[in-house]
Motif scaffolding. Structure first.
Motif, PDB file in Angstrom:
ATOM      1  N   GLY A 160      14.119 -32.628  24.777  1.00  0.00           N
ATOM      2  CA  GLY A 160      15.267 -31.837  25.230  1.00  0.00           C
ATOM      3  C   GLY A 160      16.587 -32.421  24.764  1.00  0.00           C
ATOM      4  N   GLY A 161      17.434 -32.732  25.740  1.00  0.00           N
ATOM      5  CA  GLY A 161      18.724 -33.328  25.422  1.00  0.00           C
ATOM      6  C   GLY A 161      18.591 -34.659  24.716  1.00  0.00           C
ATOM      7  N   GLY A 162      17.496 -35.376  24.977  1.00  0.00           N
ATOM      8  CA  GLY A 162      17.255 -36.622  24.260  1.00  0.00           C
ATOM      9  C   GLY A 162      17.044 -36.369  22.778  1.00  0.00           C
ATOM     10  N   ALA A 163      16.298 -35.306  22.457  1.00  0.00           N
ATOM     11  CA  ALA A 163      16.115 -34.915  21.057  1.00  0.00           C
ATOM     12  C   ALA A 163      17.451 -34.510  20.437  1.00  0.00           C
ATOM     13  CB  ALA A 163      15.115 -33.772  20.962  1.00  0.00           C
ATOM     14  N   GLU A 179       7.606 -39.653  19.613  1.00  0.00           N
ATOM     15  CA  GLU A 179       7.594 -38.189  19.504  1.00  0.00           C
ATOM     16  C   GLU A 179       8.984 -37.638  19.767  1.00  0.00           C
ATOM     17  OE1 GLU A 179       6.257 -34.756  22.613  1.00  0.00           O
ATOM     18  OE2 GLU A 179       4.697 -36.218  22.109  1.00  0.00           O
ATOM     19  N   ILE A 180       9.371 -36.640  18.990  1.00  0.00           N
ATOM     20  CA  ILE A 180      10.604 -35.883  19.218  1.00  0.00           C
ATOM     21  C   ILE A 180      10.211 -34.441  19.475  1.00  0.00           C
ATOM     22  CG2 ILE A 180      12.778 -35.074  18.222  1.00  0.00           C
ATOM     23  CD1 ILE A 180      12.804 -37.572  16.475  1.00  0.00           C
ATOM     24  N   ARG A 181      10.779 -33.860  20.541  1.00  0.00           N
ATOM     25  CA  ARG A 181      10.429 -32.478  20.835  1.00  0.00           C
ATOM     26  C   ARG A 181      11.595 -31.760  21.521  1.00  0.00           C
ATOM     27  NH1 ARG A 181       5.893 -30.067  24.970  1.00  0.00           N
ATOM     28  NH2 ARG A 181       5.727 -27.993  24.022  1.00  0.00           N
ATOM     29  N   PHE A 182      11.995 -30.650  20.939  1.00  0.00           N
ATOM     30  CA  PHE A 182      13.021 -29.794  21.524  1.00  0.00           C
ATOM     31  C   PHE A 182      12.301 -28.792  22.439  1.00  0.00           C
ATOM     32  CE2 PHE A 182      14.738 -31.527  17.690  1.00  0.00           C
ATOM     33  CZ  PHE A 182      16.102 -31.690  17.911  1.00  0.00           C
ATOM     34  N   VAL A 183      12.303 -29.091  23.731  1.00  0.00           N
ATOM     35  CA  VAL A 183      11.518 -28.297  24.688  1.00  0.00           C
ATOM     36  C   VAL A 183      12.337 -27.185  25.343  1.00  0.00           C
ATOM     37  CG1 VAL A 183       9.962 -30.209  25.212  1.00  0.00           C
ATOM     38  CG2 VAL A 183      12.063 -29.923  26.556  1.00  0.00           C
ATOM     39  N   HIS A 184      13.521 -26.911  24.833  1.00  0.00           N
ATOM     40  CA  HIS A 184      14.455 -26.003  25.500  1.00  0.00           C
ATOM     41  C   HIS A 184      13.866 -24.621  25.746  1.00  0.00           C
ATOM     42  CE1 HIS A 184      16.683 -29.172  23.427  1.00  0.00           C
ATOM     43  NE2 HIS A 184      17.617 -29.024  24.345  1.00  0.00           N
ATOM     44  N   LYS A 185      13.144 -24.075  24.760  1.00  0.00           N
ATOM     45  CA  LYS A 185      12.592 -22.732  24.912  1.00  0.00           C
ATOM     46  C   LYS A 185      11.683 -22.653  26.135  1.00  0.00           C
ATOM     47  CE  LYS A 185       9.006 -21.161  22.784  1.00  0.00           C
ATOM     48  NZ  LYS A 185       7.990 -20.632  21.813  1.00  0.00           N
ATOM     49  N   GLU A 186      10.925 -23.705  26.366  1.00  0.00           N
ATOM     50  CA  GLU A 186      10.015 -23.716  27.506  1.00  0.00           C
ATOM     51  C   GLU A 186      10.763 -23.826  28.836  1.00  0.00           C
ATOM     52  OE1 GLU A 186       7.061 -26.693  26.864  1.00  0.00           O
ATOM     53  OE2 GLU A 186       6.157 -25.610  25.179  1.00  0.00           O
ATOM     54  N   MET A 187      12.029 -24.212  28.779  1.00  0.00           N
ATOM     55  CA  MET A 187      12.878 -24.260  29.971  1.00  0.00           C
ATOM     56  C   MET A 187      13.683 -22.970  30.126  1.00  0.00           C
ATOM     57  SD  MET A 187      12.290 -27.217  31.342  1.00  0.00           S
ATOM     58  CE  MET A 187      13.684 -27.387  32.457  1.00  0.00           C
ATOM     59  N   GLY A 188      13.481 -22.023  29.204  1.00  0.00           N
ATOM     60  CA  GLY A 188      14.197 -20.757  29.281  1.00  0.00           C
ATOM     61  C   GLY A 188      15.630 -20.831  28.809  1.00  0.00           C
ATOM     62  N   ILE A 189      15.953 -21.841  27.998  1.00  0.00           N
ATOM     63  CA  ILE A 189      17.316 -21.998  27.483  1.00  0.00           C
ATOM     64  C   ILE A 189      17.240 -22.326  25.989  1.00  0.00           C
ATOM     65  CG2 ILE A 189      18.360 -22.698  29.673  1.00  0.00           C
ATOM     66  CD1 ILE A 189      18.141 -25.616  28.718  1.00  0.00           C
ATOM     67  N   ILE A 190      18.383 -22.639  25.408  1.00  0.00           N
ATOM     68  CA  ILE A 190      18.456 -23.131  24.039  1.00  0.00           C
ATOM     69  C   ILE A 190      19.210 -24.464  24.077  1.00  0.00           C
ATOM     70  CG2 ILE A 190      18.444 -20.782  23.105  1.00  0.00           C
ATOM     71  CD1 ILE A 190      21.456 -21.153  22.517  1.00  0.00           C
ATOM     72  N   PRO A 191      19.161 -25.247  23.019  1.00  0.00           N
ATOM     73  CA  PRO A 191      19.942 -26.491  23.001  1.00  0.00           C
ATOM     74  C   PRO A 191      21.409 -26.212  23.281  1.00  0.00           C
ATOM     75  CG  PRO A 191      18.389 -26.490  21.199  1.00  0.00           C
ATOM     76  CD  PRO A 191      18.321 -25.115  21.804  1.00  0.00           C
ATOM     77  N   SER A 192      22.024 -27.086  24.072  1.00  0.00           N
ATOM     78  CA  SER A 192      23.405 -26.828  24.502  1.00  0.00           C
ATOM     79  C   SER A 192      24.335 -28.007  24.263  1.00  0.00           C
ATOM     80  CB  SER A 192      23.433 -26.471  25.997  1.00  0.00           C
ATOM     81  OG  SER A 192      22.901 -27.531  26.778  1.00  0.00           O
ATOM     82  N   TRP A 193      23.826 -29.076  23.667  1.00  0.00           N
ATOM     83  CA  TRP A 193      24.664 -30.245  23.394  1.00  0.00           C
ATOM     84  C   TRP A 193      25.043 -30.320  21.914  1.00  0.00           C
ATOM     85  CZ3 TRP A 193      21.888 -34.845  26.370  1.00  0.00           C
ATOM     86  CH2 TRP A 193      21.839 -34.532  27.739  1.00  0.00           C
ATOM     87  N   GLY A 194      24.932 -29.203  21.205  1.00  0.00           N
ATOM     88  CA  GLY A 194      25.220 -29.179  19.771  1.00  0.00           C
ATOM     89  C   GLY A 194      23.991 -29.437  18.925  1.00  0.00           C
ATOM     90  N   GLY A 195      22.815 -29.516  19.549  1.00  0.00           N
ATOM     91  CA  GLY A 195      21.608 -29.895  18.838  1.00  0.00           C
ATOM     92  C   GLY A 195      21.169 -28.909  17.775  1.00  0.00           C
TER      93      GLY A 195
END
Length: 307
Positions: A160-163, A179-195
């Protein structure tokens, strides 16, 4: 003297370029302000209500700083207080004139699992989400523009935000089992820190869409193959991998701080500004090192650096 339209346009263009370049290169300037509906003090008060963990900074005499995300009981998730502390550390690093490099790591063999869910649940309105988004984009953009060559040392998991945080660093190194994983979709959102924006710049839009829409688990081998990371370290041991990361970084920060910092600023402007603006900024940065101690010492060696 009559000012022709073409001359006026050129003057306006030159002035505009100069102002935009100056704006980017000044440290401490945020992306968002009250003109964007962003009220920093209000979100700071809300974040202060969620304590836990810390952001620790060690600055060594060799010019390398080590920034540690320290909240191991929650996989180094960012509490509200940690988000505030991150901004404080960024400001401290902006003023560290002897600094040349920075390693970002997590405590206890985990990089970061993103935002603390307690804060996420409490800041549940769209307005709160936008305010938090602008706060973290401000902070990580300032971090990205630091005149330090930065490396994310990914041990364990970066989720998530760590990625997202890893993408704010100039380089990324992974241990073999990380491991690196952008899990935002599974949280019902999109990256929000500029990722998202930074990820596209790193691996391209097609790969970024796959990684984000698939919430893909990027192990060290896959991350290396798509260009997400620059190298996979040999050791998975927390202490040894940090030593490896320091050795890796040292090859890029050899030299006087003023030269390394000018190089980083020049590359940052080349990445963010249009061509003419980047050239102007490069010109201005040359003026800070040409004829300086490092330049004169190198000339005195009479080309020994070629051997």
């Amino acid at each position: 003297m009559e000012l022709k339209p073409e001359m006026a346009n050129n003057l306006l263009k030159t002035s505009s370029l100069s102002m935009r370049t100056k704006f980017l290169c000044q440290t401490g300037l945020p992306l968002y302000s009250t003109s964007h509906g962003f009220h920093e003090e209000e979100i700071k008060k809300k974040l202060q209500q969620f304590p836990g963990g810390s952001i620790d900074l060690q600055k060594d005499d060799n010019g390398i700083g080590i920034l540690t995300l320290n909240n191991p009981s929650k996989m180094n998730a960012f509490s509200g207080v940690m988000m505030l502390q991150l901004l404080e550390k960024v400001i401290e690093l902006e003023n560290w004139t002897e600094g040349k490099g920075l390693i970002v790591r997590g405590a206890k063999y985990t990089f970061s699992s993103g935002s603390d869910l307690n804060a996420v649940k409490a800041l549940g309105t769209p307005e709160d989400g936008m305010a938090l988004c602008m706060f973290m984009q401000n902070t990580l953009t300032r971090f990205m523009r630091l005149p330090l060559i930065s490396v994310a040392l990914v041990q364990g998991r970066a989720l998530g935000g760590g990625a997202e945080f890893t993408t704010a660093c100039d380089f990324r190194l992974m241990t073999p089992e990380s491991e690196i994983r952008f899990v935002h979709k599974e949280m019902g959102i999109i990256p929000s820190w500029g990722g998202t924006t930074r990820l596209v710049n790193i691996i391209g839009s097609r790969q970024a869409l796959k990684v984000l829409s698939g919430a893909l688990k990027l192990d060290s081998k896959k991350a290396l193959n798509i260009g997400m990371v620059d190298e996979v370290l040999q050791s998975s041991d927390e202490t040894k991998s940090l030593e490896e990361a320091q050795e890796w970084l040292e090859q890029f920060i050899k030299g006087p701080p003023e030269v390394i910092r000018a190089l980083k600023k020049s590359v940052s402007s080349g990445k963010e500004l249009c061509f003419e603006e980047a050239l102007q900024n490069e010109r201005d940065l040359v003026g800070t090192v040409w004829g300086g101690p490092a330049n004169l010492a190198a000339i005195a060696k009479k080309g020994k650096f070629n051997k």
